[in-house]
Each structure stands twice: as structure tokens, then as C-alpha cells.
Design an enzyme around this catalytic site. Structure first.
Site, PDB file in Angstrom:
ATOM      1  N   ARG A 179      -0.475   7.397  -6.731  1.00  0.00           N
ATOM      2  CA  ARG A 179      -0.948   6.150  -7.201  1.00  0.00           C
ATOM      3  C   ARG A 179      -2.144   6.210  -8.486  1.00  0.00           C
ATOM      4  O   ARG A 179      -2.170   5.439  -9.430  1.00  0.00           O
ATOM      5  CB  ARG A 179      -0.788   5.720  -6.139  1.00  0.00           C
ATOM      6  CG  ARG A 179      -0.091   5.003  -5.373  1.00  0.00           C
ATOM      7  CD  ARG A 179      -0.187   4.538  -4.152  1.00  0.00           C
ATOM      8  NE  ARG A 179       1.397   4.552  -3.339  1.00  0.00           N
ATOM      9  CZ  ARG A 179       1.333   4.158  -2.096  1.00  0.00           C
ATOM     10  NH1 ARG A 179       0.116   4.369  -1.725  1.00  0.00           N
ATOM     11  NH2 ARG A 179       1.948   3.697  -1.201  1.00  0.00           N
ATOM     12  N   CYS A 199       2.016  -0.100   0.337  1.00  0.00           N
ATOM     13  CA  CYS A 199       2.797  -2.116   0.859  1.00  0.00           C
ATOM     14  C   CYS A 199       1.452  -3.119   1.137  1.00  0.00           C
ATOM     15  O   CYS A 199       2.071  -4.990   0.978  1.00  0.00           O
ATOM     16  CB  CYS A 199       3.210  -1.255   2.081  1.00  0.00           C
ATOM     17  SG  CYS A 199       2.109  -0.732   3.669  1.00  0.00           S
ATOM     18  N   GLN A 212      -1.574  -5.106  10.212  1.00  0.00           N
ATOM     19  CA  GLN A 212       0.277  -3.751   9.614  1.00  0.00           C
ATOM     20  C   GLN A 212       1.103  -3.581  10.722  1.00  0.00           C
ATOM     21  O   GLN A 212       0.537  -2.911  11.758  1.00  0.00           O
ATOM     22  CB  GLN A 212      -0.464  -3.165   9.330  1.00  0.00           C
ATOM     23  CG  GLN A 212      -0.886  -3.470   7.796  1.00  0.00           C
ATOM     24  CD  GLN A 212      -1.737  -2.266   6.843  1.00  0.00           C
ATOM     25  OE1 GLN A 212      -3.044  -2.493   6.927  1.00  0.00           O
ATOM     26  NE2 GLN A 212      -0.840  -1.201   7.260  1.00  0.00           N
ATOM     27  N   SER A 261       6.318  -0.389  11.335  1.00  0.00           N
ATOM     28  CA  SER A 261       7.489   0.496  10.382  1.00  0.00           C
ATOM     29  C   SER A 261       6.743   0.832   9.533  1.00  0.00           C
ATOM     30  O   SER A 261       7.223   1.956   8.635  1.00  0.00           O
ATOM     31  CB  SER A 261       8.551  -0.260  10.196  1.00  0.00           C
ATOM     32  OG  SER A 261       8.327  -1.433   9.853  1.00  0.00           O
ATOM     33  N   ARG A 269      -3.313  -2.492  12.798  1.00  0.00           N
ATOM     34  CA  ARG A 269      -2.017  -1.774  12.895  1.00  0.00           C
ATOM     35  C   ARG A 269      -2.278  -2.832  14.377  1.00  0.00           C
ATOM     36  O   ARG A 269      -2.323  -3.323  15.564  1.00  0.00           O
ATOM     37  CB  ARG A 269      -2.271  -0.735  13.758  1.00  0.00           C
ATOM     38  CG  ARG A 269      -0.776  -0.505  13.557  1.00  0.00           C
ATOM     39  CD  ARG A 269       0.087  -0.184  12.374  1.00  0.00           C
ATOM     40  NE  ARG A 269      -0.477   1.128  11.834  1.00  0.00           N
ATOM     41  CZ  ARG A 269       0.294   1.041  10.506  1.00  0.00           C
ATOM     42  NH1 ARG A 269       0.789   0.583   9.729  1.00  0.00           N
ATOM     43  NH2 ARG A 269      -0.340   2.149   9.910  1.00  0.00           N
ATOM     44  N   HIS A 309       3.810  -7.093   7.711  1.00  0.00           N
ATOM     45  CA  HIS A 309       2.360  -6.943   7.383  1.00  0.00           C
ATOM     46  C   HIS A 309       2.024  -8.653   7.019  1.00  0.00           C
ATOM     47  O   HIS A 309       2.738  -9.402   6.182  1.00  0.00           O
ATOM     48  CB  HIS A 309       2.168  -5.961   6.001  1.00  0.00           C
ATOM     49  CG  HIS A 309       2.538  -4.480   6.360  1.00  0.00           C
ATOM     50  ND1 HIS A 309       2.641  -3.896   7.223  1.00  0.00           N
ATOM     51  CD2 HIS A 309       1.558  -3.453   5.823  1.00  0.00           C
ATOM     52  CE1 HIS A 309       3.088  -2.668   7.512  1.00  0.00           C
ATOM     53  NE2 HIS A 309       2.564  -2.941   6.059  1.00  0.00           N
ATOM     54  N   ASN A 362       7.156  -5.131   4.578  1.00  0.00           N
ATOM     55  CA  ASN A 362       7.006  -3.974   4.345  1.00  0.00           C
ATOM     56  C   ASN A 362       8.078  -3.333   3.304  1.00  0.00           C
ATOM     57  O   ASN A 362       7.018  -1.830   2.939  1.00  0.00           O
ATOM     58  CB  ASN A 362       5.486  -3.217   5.355  1.00  0.00           C
ATOM     59  CG  ASN A 362       6.242  -3.550   7.085  1.00  0.00           C
ATOM     60  OD1 ASN A 362       6.406  -4.138   7.160  1.00  0.00           O
ATOM     61  ND2 ASN A 362       6.617  -2.082   6.939  1.00  0.00           N
TER      62      ASN A 362
HETATM   63  N1  LIG Z   1       7.004   2.341   6.081  1.00  0.00           N
HETATM   64  C1  LIG Z   1       6.694   1.870   5.154  1.00  0.00           C
HETATM   65  O1  LIG Z   1       6.084   0.645   5.062  1.00  0.00           O
HETATM   66  C2  LIG Z   1       5.775   2.077   3.819  1.00  0.00           C
HETATM   67  C3  LIG Z   1       5.643   1.678   2.074  1.00  0.00           C
HETATM   68  C4  LIG Z   1       5.278   1.485   1.541  1.00  0.00           C
HETATM   69  C5  LIG Z   1       5.621   2.846   0.838  1.00  0.00           C
HETATM   70  N2  LIG Z   1       6.312   4.502   2.271  1.00  0.00           N
HETATM   71  C6  LIG Z   1       6.288   5.697   2.217  1.00  0.00           C
HETATM   72  O2  LIG Z   1       7.533   5.672   1.771  1.00  0.00           O
HETATM   73  C7  LIG Z   1       7.998   7.273   2.297  1.00  0.00           C
HETATM   74  C8  LIG Z   1       8.513   6.977   3.807  1.00  0.00           C
HETATM   75  O3  LIG Z   1       8.429   5.741   4.301  1.00  0.00           O
HETATM   76  P1  LIG Z   1       9.339   5.766   5.375  1.00  0.00           P
HETATM   77  O4  LIG Z   1       8.521   4.783   6.391  1.00  0.00           O
HETATM   78  O5  LIG Z   1      10.851   5.834   4.990  1.00  0.00           O
HETATM   79  O6  LIG Z   1       9.712   7.651   6.931  1.00  0.00           O
HETATM   80  P2  LIG Z   1      10.967   8.231   7.340  1.00  0.00           P
HETATM   81  O7  LIG Z   1      11.211   6.508   8.006  1.00  0.00           O
HETATM   82  O8  LIG Z   1      10.045   8.565   8.925  1.00  0.00           O
HETATM   83  O9  LIG Z   1      11.172   8.194   6.197  1.00  0.00           O
HETATM   84  C9  LIG Z   1      11.127  10.143   6.681  1.00  0.00           C
HETATM   85  C10 LIG Z   1      11.998  10.956   5.044  1.00  0.00           C
HETATM   86  O10 LIG Z   1      12.007  11.423   4.395  1.00  0.00           O
HETATM   87  C11 LIG Z   1      12.159  12.728   4.570  1.00  0.00           C
HETATM   88  N3  LIG Z   1      12.134  13.606   4.524  1.00  0.00           N
HETATM   89  C12 LIG Z   1      10.973  14.205   5.402  1.00  0.00           C
HETATM   90  N4  LIG Z   1      10.369  15.509   5.038  1.00  0.00           N
HETATM   91  C13 LIG Z   1      11.095  15.547   3.683  1.00  0.00           C
HETATM   92  C14 LIG Z   1      11.176  16.897   3.355  1.00  0.00           C
HETATM   93  N5  LIG Z   1      10.724  17.909   3.466  1.00  0.00           N
HETATM   94  N6  LIG Z   1      11.881  17.166   1.813  1.00  0.00           N
HETATM   95  C15 LIG Z   1      13.010  16.174   1.483  1.00  0.00           C
HETATM   96  N7  LIG Z   1      12.648  15.152   2.458  1.00  0.00           N
HETATM   97  C16 LIG Z   1      11.905  14.898   3.703  1.00  0.00           C
HETATM   98  C17 LIG Z   1      13.224  12.319   5.961  1.00  0.00           C
HETATM   99  O11 LIG Z   1      14.064  13.320   5.704  1.00  0.00           O
HETATM  100  P3  LIG Z   1      14.739  13.690   7.410  1.00  0.00           P
HETATM  101  O12 LIG Z   1      15.809  12.231   8.129  1.00  0.00           O
HETATM  102  O13 LIG Z   1      15.680  14.917   6.843  1.00  0.00           O
HETATM  103  O14 LIG Z   1      13.873  14.119   7.926  1.00  0.00           O
HETATM  104  C18 LIG Z   1      13.212  10.754   5.813  1.00  0.00           C
HETATM  105  O15 LIG Z   1      14.379  10.323   4.843  1.00  0.00           O
HETATM  106  C19 LIG Z   1       6.153   7.323   2.901  1.00  0.00           C
HETATM  107  O16 LIG Z   1       5.793   8.522   1.382  1.00  0.00           O
HETATM  108  C20 LIG Z   1       5.724   6.199   2.942  1.00  0.00           C
HETATM  109  O17 LIG Z   1       4.336   6.531   2.485  1.00  0.00           O
HETATM  110  C21 LIG Z   1       6.827   3.600   2.918  1.00  0.00           C
END
Ligand SMILES: NC(=O)c1ccc[n+]([C@@H]2O[C@H](COP(=O)([O-])OP(=O)(O)OC[C@H]3O[C@@H](n4cnc5c(N)ncnc54)[C@H](OP(=O)(O)O)[C@@H]3O)[C@@H](O)[C@H]2O)c1
Length: 342
Positions: free
Chosen positions: A99, A128, A155, A158, A236, A243, A316
Site C-alpha cells: 500500500r 478497511c 472494529q 471479522s 476491537r 466497523h 469491513n
Molecule cells: N477481514 C477484513 O475485514 C479485511 C479487510 C481488508 C483487508 N483484509 C485483508 O484480506 C486478507 C484476508 O483476510 P480474511 O479476513 O479473508 O482472512 P481469512 O478468512 O483468514 O482467509 C485467509 C485466506 O488466505 C489463504 N491463505 C493463507 N495462507 C496462504 C498461503 N500461504 N498461500 C495461499 N493462500 C493462503 C487462506 O487459504 P486456506 O483456507 O487454504 O488457509 C484463505 O483463503 C488479509 O490480507 C487481510 O489483511 C481483510
């Protein structure tokens, strides 16, 4: 080359919370898509997901994509976003990894879409909390400028990934049954029935969390004004999704609450919900599942005649992550920027 028969799109992190919303949105987008390919970790590779087979990240599987959308954490983006780019895809990345790089545009679709022009193959989707705040600030900045922001966030769990949701629900279930809650593993303290002034992590020697630093730095980059002063406290709270933010905005020119309300009501991506006497204001529970940003409690700061107070709420996982990322893919297509490199 701009694809004519639809794009081949990779969704990296497709099994995650954000990835799952991305897949929902990509099923209904106006973007022409020839093929969607889900990627996740080696743990999930080979499994079926919505009739598709989850792919592992390898030099072979990442070939031949026009677009790649990442939500798999910073280290995966650090390693694989450049490889997708070098193999020909334009990457929109949800992690914090790219970013603040000077040659990576940080883009919110309603705020600075022009930053996409001249991209070099990787585009970053903001944090987010920053995302929803700048959607509400941009219309005010355009008319009155912004001198200073004092922000407190509330926040949802999730935002920490699925593991944050699991921790809150396990603790809440146990407490509701009068049992001892499981000890915290994701957060520093019990999050159920609590408020933790510790969203994100403290780097050694820093008295702000990384989440607070992102809010400060990303806001200045997206609003193209490094002189905006930002004070941030990220908290949190035991909310699953959505959020909320209390934002005190000091403008450079005078702006009344009524003028602000009219500007915000006319702005894209925003809905004003502001009738506090009737208990109408944005709520996380109502914003969850929606793609827009909600703003209310618009009022004069009684201690500063050039400052306004706002309450800003969004989902978010949607506008804070997946919705904006898919909007960026749509904008890249509309602006003829898929396959284009400076
Ligand atoms: N949650 C939010 O509000 C939010 C907002 C903005 C940005 N983000 C960003 O979005 C990303 C994911 O967030 P999330 O909340 O969706 O997390 P999450 O539910 O924990 O999902 C993580 C995802 O990443 C995959 N993954 C993990 N390690 C990996 C690897 N080594 N190689 C390939 N894939 C891998 C996981 O696959 P498996 O199922 O196989 O483990 C899963 O599909 C993060 O970078 C976070 O900072 C999140």
C-alpha cells in the site's frame, strides 16, 4: 492486451472471509469474465469450491491470467503478487504489503479512481477502517479542505480473519452458558463483552498499533495531502461484522453541519442516516451485508467552530475489502487499463 472474450481472473485467498465475498461479487459483476480460478493455501488445494477446483500457488498455475485479486495476507502477496504481475496479470491486492510503495496506487473507487492510470501492474486496496472513512471525507475535503482528524474506531472481529470471529463466538457461547470462556489466543485479552484498545499489533518501540499507523498514512496518501494531521485510536469490539468510527474533522474553510449533510447525501457510495431524535443513525448490524458506507450523527464540535463530528459505518468485508477490490477491477476494465503498463 484488453481481452475481448472476457478475462481470466485469479482469486487468491478464495476460501477466506474476504475471498468468499469476492466470489459472490464476481458472480454478479458487469466485468466480462471468461474464467474464474480460485487459489488458496496448500492445505486447501485440490478441494472443490463452488464447482471449481482450488489451485495451489505455483509458477505453472499462475500463468495466463488477465487479472488477479488477492486476499491471502501480506506474506502471500509479497511473494506472489509480483509473480502474477510478471506473468501478465494486473493485481489488486487487499493486504497491507504494497500500500505505501511509491509506485503502487492506493485506490478507493469513489475517491481517487484517477490514481489507477499509469499503474505498474500492482494496485493496492486500502485498509478497511481507512477505506470507509475516506469515502465520507472526500466530499468535505473537496469543498473545505481537511486540517486535522481525530478518529476512534470500533472494529469488528471479522477484521482479524475467520479466527477472530471463532474466538469471539466461542467465548460468548461459554459465557452465555455460565461456563469459563476459552482463553484468548488471537487477541491479548478476552474480546467477548469487552473493548480492547489494541486493534492490530504494536511494533517494538512504537506506541501506536500498525492499524493506527495504516489509518494515518493511508488516509494522507489516498487524499493526496501529506499535511493532514491524524490522531487515531483503533479499538476491537465484540461485533462480528461492521466497523464503526467516530471521526472529528477539522476543515480548513468553514463548513456547517447542514452543508456537510447535503454534500454527503449527494456523494457516491454514501448514505446519510441522521435523525438521532428518532434513534436513526448508522449501525454495524444494519451495514453488515451492504456494499455502501453509512454516515450520521453529523454535528458541530462544540469546542471547535471549524470542526464537525461524524459517525461512519460500513461492512469491513464488503466496502472495507471485497467490494472496493471488485470495483477496482471494473474501473480497470472501463478505463482500458487491463494489460496496460507504464
Ligand atoms: N477481514 C477484513 O475485514 C479485511 C479487510 C481488508 C483487508 N483484509 C485483508 O484480506 C486478507 C484476508 O483476510 P480474511 O479476513 O479473508 O482472512 P481469512 O478468512 O483468514 O482467509 C485467509 C485466506 O488466505 C489463504 N491463505 C493463507 N495462507 C496462504 C498461503 N500461504 N498461500 C495461499 N493462500 C493462503 C487462506 O487459504 P486456506 O483456507 O487454504 O488457509 C484463505 O483463503 C488479509 O490480507 C487481510 O489483511 C481483510
Amino acid at each position: 492486451m484488453q481481452s475481448t472474450d472476457g478475462y481470466r481472473v485469479a482469486v487468491v485467498g478464495a476460501t477466506g472471509q474476504v475471498g468468499s465475498v469476492m466470489l459472490d461479487l464476481l458472480e454478479t459483476t458487469s466485468l466480462p469474465i471468461r474464467e474464474l480460478v480460485p487459489f488458496a493455501s496448500a492445505r486447501s488445494a485440490g478441494r472443490e469450491l463452488r464447482g471449481m477446483t482450488i489451485q495451489p500457488l505455483t509458477d505453472e498455475t499462475i500463468r495466463g491470467f488477465d487479472l488477479a485479486i488477492f486476499s491471502a495476507g501480506g506474506s502471500t502477496s509479497g511473494e506472489w503478487a509480483p509473480r502474477f504481475r510478471d506473468a501478465g496479470a494486473v493485481v489488486v491486492d487487499n493486504s497491507s504489503k504494497w500500500r505505501m510503495h511509491d509506485d503502487v496506487p492506493l485506490v478507493v473507487s469513489e475517491v481517487n479512481p484517477e490514481a489507477l492510470d499509469g499503474h505498474r501492474g500492482i494496485i493496492a486496496n486500502p485498509n478497511c477502517s481507512t477505506m470507509q472513512m475516506v469515502v465520507a471525507l472526500k466530499p468535505l475535503q473537496d469543498v473545505a479542505g481537511i486540517e486535522r482528524l481525530v478518529v476512534s474506531t470500533y472494529q469488528a472481529v471479522s477484521g482479524t480473519g475467520k479466527k477472530g470471529v471463532d474466538e469471539l463466538l466461542a467465548q460468548a457461547r461459554a459465557l452465555a452458558l455460565g461456563e469459563e470462556p476459552p482463553p484468548p489466543t488471537i487477541y491479548a485479552h478476552q474480546v467477548a463483552f469487552n473493548a480492547l484498545p489494541h486493534a492490530g499489533t504494536f511494533a517494538p518501540g512504537d506506541d501506536h498499533t500498525d492499524e493506527e499507523r495504516k489509518l494515518i498514512n493511508e488516509t494522507r496518501k489516498i487524499l493526496s495531502d501529506p499535511s493532514i494531521r491524524v490522531s487515531a485510536t483503533c479499538v476491537r469490539v465484540p461485533v462480528v461484522t461492521g466497523h464503526s468510527e467516530a471521526v472529528n474533522v477539522e476543515t480548513r474553510e468553514p463548513l456547517s453541519p447542514q452543508e456537510a449533510r447535503e454534500l454527503l447525501a449527494a456523494a457516491p457510495g454514501l448514505t446519510v442516516v441522521d435523525d438521532p431524535g428518532a434513534a436513526r443513525y448508522p449501525l454495524a448490524l444494519e451495514a453488515a451485508g451492504q456494499d455502501g458506507v453509512y454516515v450520521g450523527r453529523i454535528r458541530r464540535d462544540p469546542g471547535n467552530e471549524r470542526a464537525l463530528d461524524l459517525w461512519v459505518v460500513a461492512d469491513n468485508l464488503r466496502k472495507g475489502a471485497a467490494t472496493n477490490a471488485v470495483q477496482l477491477l471494473e474501473l480497470l476494465h472501463e478505463r482500458g487499463l487491463v494489460g496496460a503498463r507504464v
